[in-house]
Design an enzyme around this catalytic site. Structure first.
Site, short mmCIF file in Angstrom:
data_model
loop_
_atom_site.label_atom_id
_atom_site.label_comp_id
_atom_site.label_asym_id
_atom_site.label_seq_id
_atom_site.Cartn_x
_atom_site.Cartn_y
_atom_site.Cartn_z
CG ASP A 240 -1.83 1.29 1.20
OD1 ASP A 240 -1.78 2.03 0.20
OD2 ASP A 240 -2.56 1.52 2.18
CG ASP A 310 -7.64 3.25 1.58
OD1 ASP A 310 -8.73 3.67 1.98
OD2 ASP A 310 -6.61 3.30 2.29
CG HIS A 363 -6.16 -2.01 10.36
ND1 HIS A 363 -4.98 -2.18 11.04
CD2 HIS A 363 -5.79 -1.76 9.06
CE1 HIS A 363 -3.96 -2.04 10.22
NE2 HIS A 363 -4.41 -1.79 9.03
CE LYS A 386 -4.64 -1.66 4.85
NZ LYS A 386 -3.91 -0.66 4.05
P1 PGA Z 1 -4.95 5.10 7.62
O1 PGA Z 1 -4.06 4.08 6.78
O2 PGA Z 1 -5.83 4.33 8.52
O3 PGA Z 1 -3.91 5.93 8.30
O4 PGA Z 1 -5.73 5.90 6.59
C1 PGA Z 1 -4.52 2.86 6.31
C2 PGA Z 1 -4.49 2.79 4.82
O5 PGA Z 1 -4.09 3.74 4.12
O6 PGA Z 1 -4.89 1.77 4.29
ZN ZN Z 2 -4.55 2.47 2.16
#
Ligand code: PGA
Ligand code: ZN
Length: 422
Positions: A240, A310, A363, A386
């Site tokens: 990621d 995402d 998460h 994940k």
């Molecule tokens: P975040 O990161 O919870 O800090 O947004 C997780 C991700 O980018 O998948």
């Molecule tokens: Zn992400």
């Protein structure tokens, strides 16, 4: 029916305040849910309401969100049937009245939404995954374990945020956890031997001062091999990069490497890495507003790589439908707090599955001991989760819950494995 709703401020894994909600039904059944929080948040996520009072929690307090839970939301949902999740969630959405849940706060709304379903499951004397997913909810997800942290989750110069391992060759979920744990500890030894730091980042992965993705991937592959597993067969590698974080003025600015890559150079670089290492999945390979780049990469590699959206989708079914229509990504990361209710989350999962897009339950980098997403991964049969590294209780809590679910399902349980995710 819901008889009482109570919210409070608790701490998340970064030591920041978060919302926790208890919902009590007339029959005494109770549900409790705690809300997570991101660091590399997408621009189109539902709004997490923070107080902004610099004298308390450096402005990060959530007392207004908690007040919304205990006031307006409690008034609106008390008396409603907890089994009618869609009704409860719709009542909160209507009460909020904004598109991004910014008035009451998505953190307030999500806490009530998840506590409600947990209370309803208890009223039925059913585990959450069974209550939400029915008797067919027997698929244990492949975990994507984030063993090297960079980007916004660590202080090192690594531009990419997450380097993950997926034990696709395991026969059970428990074996997947064992394999991941072994690789994690092998990696720790190798980092120490090479004089690197073995301190961990926000998601429990190591955060050494690696110069670039190549160095990280070299270590990851060697740790897989030295643990006795075949990279690409027993365990694959997932990335990621969280590319929205370093997309500036139409190009990708790799600050750690001290260089820029144009959209096409960035795509070529990712594909080159995927060719040299056993990489099967890349999340947010392109920035959330680089739709052109997303389309180009999907055309070039969508057949052989899982490309997970995402930030670009933010767990929003309508944004996902744009991707399906315009042909970008082939999978979606699902984070309950990006959209703010269980009903909307399940609609997004359903929209993805109907279009043949894969789903990864996820998460946030700021987590709590709450394990709801472990149950939701099984309930939706999505086949992938994940939830961080093999350290820090906020991460292992989800793995431990999945171990319990697998045990409870007994012979009915099956592990998604390489072909598993639908
Ligand atoms: P975040 O990161 O919870 O800090 O947004 C997780 C991700 O980018 O998948
Ligand atoms: Zn992400």
């Amino acid at each position: 029916a819901i008889s009482r709703v109570f919210g409070r401020q608790i701490l998340d894994s970064r030591g920041n305040p978060s919302v926790e909600v208890d919902v009590v039904l007339v029959d005494g059944s109770t549900g409790r849910a705690a809300v997570p929080s991101g660091a590399s948040t997408g621009a189109n996520e539902a709004v997490e309401l923070r107080d902004g009072d610099p004298r308390r929690f450096h402005g990060k307090g959530v007392s207004k969100a908690v007040a919304a839970v205990n006031g307006a939301i409690a008034d609106a949902v008390t008396g409603l049937d907890a089994e009618d999740q869609a009704l409860v969630d719709a009542a909160m959405i209507e009460l909020d009245g904004t598109k991004d849940k910014g008035r009451l706060g998505a953190n307030a709304i999500l806490g009530v939404s998840l506590a409600t379903v947990k209370a309803a499951a208890q009223a039925h004397r059913l585990p959450l995954y069974r209550y939400v997913g029915g008797v067919g909810a027997t698929l244990l997800p492949v975990p994507m374990m984030n063993i090297i942290n960079g980007g916004a989750h660590a202080d090192n110069p690594l531009d990419f945020q997450e380097f993950m391992i997926a034990p696709v060759g395991a026969t059970t979920f428990f074996e997947a956890v064992r394999m991941g744990s072994e690789v994690f500890h092998t990696l720790r030894g190798q980092l120490a031997a090479a004089g690197h730091s073995t301190n961990v980042g926000d998601e429990g992965g190591f955060a050494p001062d690696f110069a670039d993705a190549d160095e990280a991937l070299t270590f990851v592959v060697r740790a897989i091999e030295d643990s006795g597993y075949r990279p690409g067969t027993d365990i694959t590698v997932c990335l990621d990069p969280a590319s929205s974080e370093f997309f500036r003025d139409g190009a990708y600015a790799y600050a750690g490497e001290g260089r820029k890559r144009s959209v096409d150079e960035h795509i070529t670089y990712l594909l080159e890495l995927a060719g040299r290492y056993p990489i099967t999945s890349i999340e947010d390979p392109m920035a959330e507003d680089d739709f052109d780049g997303w389309k180009r990469l999907t055309q070039r590699a969508g057949e052989r790589l899982q490309l997970v959206g995402d930030d670009v989708f933010c767990t929003d079914a309508d944004r996902l439908l744009s991707g399906i229509r315009d042909g970008y990504a082939n999978a979606i990361l699902v984070k309950v707090n990006q959209i703010g209710t269980l009903t909307e989350t399940l609609r997004t999962v359903d929209t993805a599955h109907r279009a043949g897009y894969r789903v990864v339950m996820s998460h946030r980098s700021g987590e709590t001991e709450d394990t709801t997403i472990a149950d939701l991964a099984v309930a939706t049969g999505c086949g992938q989760i994940k939830t961080g590294s093999l350290s820090r209780s906020d991460r292992t809590a989800k793995y431990n819950q999945l171990i319990r679910i697998e045990e409870e399902l007994g012979r009915a349980a099956h592990y998604a494995g390489a072909a598993g995710p639908r």
